[in-house]
Design a protein around this motif. Structure first.
Motif, PDB file in Angstrom:
ATOM      1  N   LEU A  47      21.061 -11.858  40.046  1.00 22.23           N
ATOM      2  CA  LEU A  47      22.070 -12.192  39.041  1.00 22.23           C
ATOM      3  C   LEU A  47      22.346 -13.693  39.013  1.00 22.23           C
ATOM      4  CD1 LEU A  47      24.636  -9.255  39.492  1.00 22.23           C
ATOM      5  CD2 LEU A  47      23.098  -9.656  37.559  1.00 22.23           C
ATOM      6  N   ARG A  48      22.356 -14.327  40.175  1.00 21.45           N
ATOM      7  CA  ARG A  48      22.571 -15.785  40.227  1.00 21.45           C
ATOM      8  C   ARG A  48      21.551 -16.510  39.362  1.00 21.45           C
ATOM      9  NH1 ARG A  48      23.572 -17.831  46.449  1.00 21.45           N
ATOM     10  NH2 ARG A  48      25.118 -16.255  47.034  1.00 21.45           N
ATOM     11  N   LEU A  49      20.277 -16.155  39.565  1.00 20.02           N
ATOM     12  CA  LEU A  49      19.227 -16.836  38.807  1.00 20.02           C
ATOM     13  C   LEU A  49      19.304 -16.495  37.325  1.00 20.02           C
ATOM     14  CD1 LEU A  49      16.797 -18.703  38.870  1.00 20.02           C
ATOM     15  CD2 LEU A  49      15.343 -16.710  39.285  1.00 20.02           C
ATOM     16  N   ALA A  50      19.541 -15.224  37.025  1.00 19.29           N
ATOM     17  CA  ALA A  50      19.613 -14.795  35.625  1.00 19.29           C
ATOM     18  C   ALA A  50      20.732 -15.531  34.890  1.00 19.29           C
ATOM     19  CB  ALA A  50      19.810 -13.289  35.544  1.00 19.29           C
ATOM     20  N   LEU A  51      21.877 -15.668  35.516  1.00 19.67           N
ATOM     21  CA  LEU A  51      23.006 -16.363  34.899  1.00 19.67           C
ATOM     22  C   LEU A  51      22.725 -17.853  34.768  1.00 19.67           C
ATOM     23  CD1 LEU A  51      25.903 -14.494  36.741  1.00 19.67           C
ATOM     24  CD2 LEU A  51      25.444 -14.405  34.280  1.00 19.67           C
ATOM     25  N   ILE A  59      15.955 -25.280  41.060  1.00 19.20           N
ATOM     26  CA  ILE A  59      17.065 -24.398  40.691  1.00 19.20           C
ATOM     27  C   ILE A  59      17.279 -23.307  41.745  1.00 19.20           C
ATOM     28  CG2 ILE A  59      17.811 -22.644  39.026  1.00 19.20           C
ATOM     29  CD1 ILE A  59      16.488 -24.409  36.831  1.00 19.20           C
ATOM     30  N   VAL A  60      16.203 -22.633  42.191  1.00 21.92           N
ATOM     31  CA  VAL A  60      16.384 -21.545  43.162  1.00 21.92           C
ATOM     32  C   VAL A  60      16.886 -22.078  44.493  1.00 21.92           C
ATOM     33  CG1 VAL A  60      14.706 -20.006  42.062  1.00 21.92           C
ATOM     34  CG2 VAL A  60      13.928 -21.525  43.899  1.00 21.92           C
ATOM     35  N   ARG A  61      16.509 -23.316  44.831  1.00 22.11           N
ATOM     36  CA  ARG A  61      17.010 -23.921  46.065  1.00 22.11           C
ATOM     37  C   ARG A  61      18.491 -24.283  45.929  1.00 22.11           C
ATOM     38  NH1 ARG A  61      13.565 -25.941  49.920  1.00 22.11           N
ATOM     39  NH2 ARG A  61      14.674 -27.914  50.130  1.00 22.11           N
ATOM     40  N   TYR A  62      18.877 -24.816  44.778  1.00 27.33           N
ATOM     41  CA  TYR A  62      20.294 -25.117  44.540  1.00 27.33           C
ATOM     42  C   TYR A  62      21.138 -23.847  44.615  1.00 27.33           C
ATOM     43  CZ  TYR A  62      20.732 -30.066  43.227  1.00 27.33           C
ATOM     44  OH  TYR A  62      20.808 -31.436  43.264  1.00 27.33           O
ATOM     45  N   LEU A  63      20.595 -22.760  44.082  1.00 26.25           N
ATOM     46  CA  LEU A  63      21.327 -21.491  44.073  1.00 26.25           C
ATOM     47  C   LEU A  63      21.387 -20.852  45.458  1.00 26.25           C
ATOM     48  CD1 LEU A  63      19.893 -19.945  40.779  1.00 26.25           C
ATOM     49  CD2 LEU A  63      22.190 -20.883  41.112  1.00 26.25           C
ATOM     50  N   ASN A 101      32.091 -12.338  39.265  1.00 23.49           N
ATOM     51  CA  ASN A 101      32.212 -12.926  40.609  1.00 23.49           C
ATOM     52  C   ASN A 101      31.022 -13.824  40.924  1.00 23.49           C
ATOM     53  OD1 ASN A 101      34.647 -11.669  41.081  1.00 23.49           O
ATOM     54  ND2 ASN A 101      33.757  -9.936  42.205  1.00 23.49           N
ATOM     55  N   VAL A 102      29.820 -13.353  40.589  1.00 22.03           N
ATOM     56  CA  VAL A 102      28.616 -14.148  40.823  1.00 22.03           C
ATOM     57  C   VAL A 102      28.658 -15.423  39.988  1.00 22.03           C
ATOM     58  CG1 VAL A 102      26.102 -14.227  40.560  1.00 22.03           C
ATOM     59  CG2 VAL A 102      27.189 -12.164  41.477  1.00 22.03           C
ATOM     60  N   LYS A 103      29.111 -15.286  38.743  1.00 20.24           N
ATOM     61  CA  LYS A 103      29.172 -16.431  37.831  1.00 20.24           C
ATOM     62  C   LYS A 103      30.112 -17.520  38.358  1.00 20.24           C
ATOM     63  CE  LYS A 103      29.130 -15.423  33.439  1.00 20.24           C
ATOM     64  NZ  LYS A 103      29.561 -15.005  32.077  1.00 20.24           N
TER      65      LYS A 103
END
Length: 481
Positions: free
Chosen positions: A65-69, A180-184, A294-296
């Motif tokens: 969800l983190r990546l999708a958002l 991006i995936v590392r930042y997340l 919450n994830v957002k």
């Protein structure tokens, strides 16, 4: 891409597999730690033994969800895990649990930038799945060994639309996605360890045509360099075949770094070859609005947003900002230091030279070292106040970095306070000019830049303690007499 008066263009779509940094596997409690002895992180579930029941990892769903958002995807409130059936020695169940008709997210985009030009690469989908094991080939014997430690590790597959036009764009896309995936905080992005992998679908067609050519899938690419070289070779190979009037075969090819060529692996499978069907052991994933919200709210500032803010706030060049924001930790450390010492340019200059040199040498994250933002700020403040020169600052820095010692303490103990007395420095300057008559004549003949040589000699004689500004002033006065 020209040849025999005909111009071709490449059409590339990437399938990126990002291994998630969850503590446990996708459907069991086995550890996902990398580098442990083979087959020590396995259980009946990830080995696919009869009668076991998988249970989905909630943290993996949150990471998806983190990546999708972050990429602006459409979240599917109901998604389904499916069985993808194929046989391979490192796939213990004989099928992979993945997603097909109902993935967790669809759409979205990744914006890339090349030579100051921005381009949006749209996505087809992001779906969750489990990783396979790993084959280890014996170079001396005709054997292969299977390590199942990786089997069942959570993966996200990010599928782009065929909107990438060159190997350079493909690399820019991969680098952007990795950042991006590392930042997340959902993937470490280590391509050498296989935690970020890429397959590419590539075809060529006459420029201006809207019809797709026959696509070829490329595998075995575990670095940005491999991706660029493999795509470059494959594009040239396909254009060559078309110019010779030959047919391009739809197949899967492997990239060989030794020869920098691709060679056939197998015929390309279609979706129906895998006989997808919903996994009967796993219920559908139903997401609640509250979880998504919450994830957002926990999403960090993304790299492209941080870049614009750094450019506007700190007055740095795009080159400086690109390096500072490459790692979230480096950008955070920079901002911590700016709060203590409001001189972004000086901090950036020192971090991009001295700090990065030691981080690259040690292969460490900045927060894994003994360097603190307080000590870096203090060191640069001492330079600004004229108490030490930048030369001394660079001499002192290794101890500040490696041992975490306060710069002021080192300087006081070693007696490194900068000499700014004109009376004391004048005699040293006179001595340097006397020892270098030829250089003095060059200065008088109009070569004014040589004064830097004289300053360097004075600093050398004073072991870096002389104040360069005062030295420059004295030398100029002596030379102009």
């Amino acid at each position: 891409m020209r040849g025999n008066q005909m111009e071709f263009e490449a059409v590339i779509g990437l399938e990126v597999h990002a291994q998630l940094t969850t503590q446990t596997k996708m459907f069991c409690s086995c550890s996902t730690k990398f580098g442990n002895p083979p087959n020590t992180q396995v259980c009946p579930v990830c080995m696919g033994l009869p009668g076991v029941l998988p249970v989905i990892n909630k943290k993996a769903v949150e990471y998806a969800l983190r990546l999708a958002l972050a990429l602006g995807c459409k979240i599917n409130f109901v998604s389904v895990m499916a069985r993808k059936n194929y046989f391979y020695p490192d796939l213990p169940k004989g099928y992979q649990i993945s997603q097909y008709e109902l993935p967790i997210a669809e759409g979205g985009a990744v914006e890339i930038e090349i030579n100051g030009q921005k381009k949006k690469i749209n996505l087809v989908r992001i779906h969750m799945e489990e990783d396979a094991g790993k084959l280890i080939h014996d170079e001396k014997q005709p054997y292969s060994y299977v390590d199942f430690n990786r089997a069942g590790v959570p993966l996200l597959e990010i599928v782009s639309k065929p909107e990438i036009s060159s190997p350079e764009e493909a690399v820019a896309y991969l680098k952007t996605l990795r950042r991006i995936v590392r930042y997340l905080g959902i993937c470490d992005g280590n391509m050498e360890e296989g935690s970020l992998r890429c397959d590419a679908n590539v075809s060529v067609r006459p420029k201006g045509s809207t019809k797709f050519g026959t696509k070829v899938e490329l595998k075995n690419m575990n670095s940005f360099k491999h991706v660029e070289r493999a795509l470059s070779y494959e594009i040239k190979r396909q254009i060559g075949l078309l110019l010779e009037g030959k047919e391009i075969i739809q197949e899967t090819r492997l990239y060989d770094e030794a020869t920098q060529t691709t060679h056939p692996m197998r015929g390309k499978e279609e979706a129906h070859d895998y006989c997808y069907f919903p996994d009967p052991d796993l219920i559908e994933i139903q997401l609640e609005e509250e979880l998504i919200e919450n994830v957002k709210t926990e999403l960090p500032e993304l790299p492209h947003v941080k870049k614009q803010r750094f450019l506007q706030t700190y007055g740095l060049t795009p080159y400086e900002v690109d390096i500072l924001i490459e790692e979230k930790s480096l950008a955070d450390f920079f901002e911590e230091t700016v709060k203590l010492y409001n001189n972004p340019k000086a901090i950036s200059n020192f971090m991009l030279t001295e700090v990065l040199r030691y981080l690259n040498r040690d292969g460490k994250d900045i927060y894994e070292t003994n360097l603190t933002s307080q000590n870096l700020a203090q060191l640069l403040q001492l330079v600004e106040k004229g108490l030490i020169s930048m030369t001394i600052a660079k001499q002192v820095f290794p101890e500040v970095y490696e041992k975490g010692i306060e710069p002021k303490k080192i300087i006081e103990e070693r007696g490194l306070i900068q000499e700014s007395s004109e009376d004391k420095l004048k005699s040293v300057c006179e001595e340097v000019l006397k020892e270098n008559p030829k250089e003095v004549e060059k200065y008088k003949a109009g070569k004014k830049g040589i004064i830097g040589f004289f300053v360097g000699q004075v600093l050398k004689k004073t072991q870096g303690k002389a104040n360069p500004k005062i030295v420059n002033k004295i030398l100029t006065e002596l030379l102009e007499k």
